[in-house]
Scaffold this motif. Structure first.
Motif, short mmCIF file in Angstrom:
data_model
loop_
_atom_site.label_atom_id
_atom_site.label_comp_id
_atom_site.label_asym_id
_atom_site.label_seq_id
_atom_site.Cartn_x
_atom_site.Cartn_y
_atom_site.Cartn_z
N THR A 118 53.10 45.56 37.09
CA THR A 118 51.67 45.84 37.23
C THR A 118 50.75 44.63 37.14
O THR A 118 49.55 44.76 37.38
CB THR A 118 51.24 46.84 36.15
N SER A 119 51.26 43.47 36.79
CA SER A 119 50.38 42.32 36.63
C SER A 119 50.01 41.71 37.98
O SER A 119 50.80 41.72 38.92
CB SER A 119 51.01 41.26 35.72
N GLY A 120 48.82 41.19 38.05
CA GLY A 120 48.35 40.53 39.26
C GLY A 120 48.10 41.50 40.40
O GLY A 120 48.18 42.71 40.26
N VAL A 121 47.79 40.94 41.53
CA VAL A 121 47.54 41.73 42.74
C VAL A 121 48.88 41.96 43.42
O VAL A 121 49.64 41.00 43.64
CB VAL A 121 46.57 40.99 43.68
N CYS A 122 49.18 43.20 43.76
CA CYS A 122 50.45 43.47 44.43
C CYS A 122 50.43 42.94 45.86
O CYS A 122 49.36 42.65 46.41
CB CYS A 122 50.77 44.97 44.41
N GLY A 123 51.59 42.79 46.47
CA GLY A 123 51.70 42.24 47.82
C GLY A 123 50.94 43.05 48.85
O GLY A 123 50.35 42.50 49.78
N ILE A 124 50.94 44.37 48.70
CA ILE A 124 50.22 45.24 49.65
C ILE A 124 48.73 45.00 49.55
O ILE A 124 48.04 44.80 50.56
CB ILE A 124 50.57 46.71 49.39
N HIS A 125 48.23 44.98 48.33
CA HIS A 125 46.80 44.77 48.13
C HIS A 125 46.40 43.37 48.62
O HIS A 125 45.33 43.19 49.22
CB HIS A 125 46.44 44.96 46.66
N ALA A 126 47.24 42.38 48.42
CA ALA A 126 46.95 41.01 48.88
C ALA A 126 46.78 40.97 50.39
O ALA A 126 45.85 40.31 50.90
CB ALA A 126 48.06 40.07 48.44
N VAL A 127 47.65 41.66 51.13
CA VAL A 127 47.53 41.71 52.59
C VAL A 127 46.22 42.39 52.99
O VAL A 127 45.51 41.94 53.89
CB VAL A 127 48.74 42.42 53.23
#
Length: 193
Positions: free
Chosen positions: A113-122
Motif C-alpha cells: 500500500t505504500s506510495g503510488v501504485c503502478g496503475i495510478h502512476a500511469v
C-alpha cells in the motif's frame, strides 16, 4: 461516459462564432448562439454563464448587449474552456483497491500500500499529458484550422445572420408586445434547427 462533457464541445464550437468578431459588429446573444447551434437557449445560457465567470467571454445584458471574447483567442486555451465548463477534475479517481485483499488480513502490509501504485502512476501521467495538450491548443488554433475547412462564403453568411439577429433584437426592443409574440426567428441556410 466521456471524461470531458458535451457542454465543452458545444462551448468550443460556439466560441468559433465570436473569435474574430469585429469591434464594431454587434455581439450575438446567448439566444442567437443557441439558435445557430440548434440548442436550447437555457442550456446555452448556462454554458455562457460559466465562460463569463471564468473570464473567457464578456456577456453584456440588454437589447444592445451580447457576447464577446474577454481576451484574445490566442490567450484562451482548450484547457481554460474545459475547466470553465466542467470544473477541475482528475482523469482517474484512484479507489485504492489494492488495500482490499482478503489475504492481507485486517491490516495490509506496507509493501502493498505504500506510495503510488503502478496503475495510478500511469493514470497520473496520462492526466498530465492530456492537460498539456489542452493547454497547448488555443481558440486561435481552432479558428485557423476551421478557416481552412469552412468556405469563406459560409463564414460570411454566418456573420451576416448574426448581425441580422442583433439588429432584429434592437428593433424588437421598441416593438409593442403583441407584435413580438408573432415574430419568427429567421433560419440560416445550411443549418438545421
Amino acid at each position: 461516459m466521456s471524461h470531458i462533457s458535451t457542454a465543452v464541445e458545444y462551448a468550443l464550437h460556439t466560441l468559433l462564432y465570436i473569435i474574430d468578431l469585429p469591434e464594431e459588429a454587434a455581439a450575438p446573444s446567448s439566444k442567437d448562439l443557441a439558435t445557430l447551434r440548434a440548442l436550447p437557449v437555457k442550456f446555452m445560457a448556462g454554458v455562457m454563464t460559466k465562460l463569463n465567470k471564468a473570464g473567457i467571454i464578456v456577456a453584456t445584458e440588454g437589447m444592445r448587449g451580447g457576447i464577446r471574447l474577454a481576451r484574445p483567442a490566442e490567450d484562451i486555451s482548450f484547457y481554460d474552456v474545459v475547466v470553465a465548463v466542467d470544473g477541475q477534475k482528475a482523469l482517474f479517481d484512484c479507489r485504492n483497491v489494492r488495500h482490499a485483499c482478503p489475504l492481507y488480513g485486517q491490516t495490509p502490509p506496507a509493501w502493498a500500500t505504500s506510495g503510488v501504485c503502478g496503475i495510478h502512476a500511469v493514470m497520473l501521467e496520462a492526466d498530465a499529458r492530456m492537460k498539456d495538450v489542452l493547454r497547448a491548443r488555443t481558440l486561435r488554433d481552432m479558428a485557423d484550422q476551421a478557416a481552412k475547412r469552412v468556405p469563406s462564403e459560409f463564414r460570411a453568411e454566418t456573420r451576416m445572420w448574426l448581425e441580422n439577429q442583433a439588429q432584429t433584437r434592437r428593433q424588437r426592443s421598441h416593438m409593442p408586445q403583441d407584435i413580438l409574440k408573432s415574430a419568427k426567428v429567421p433560419e440560416i441556410q445550411g443549418c438545421q434547427k
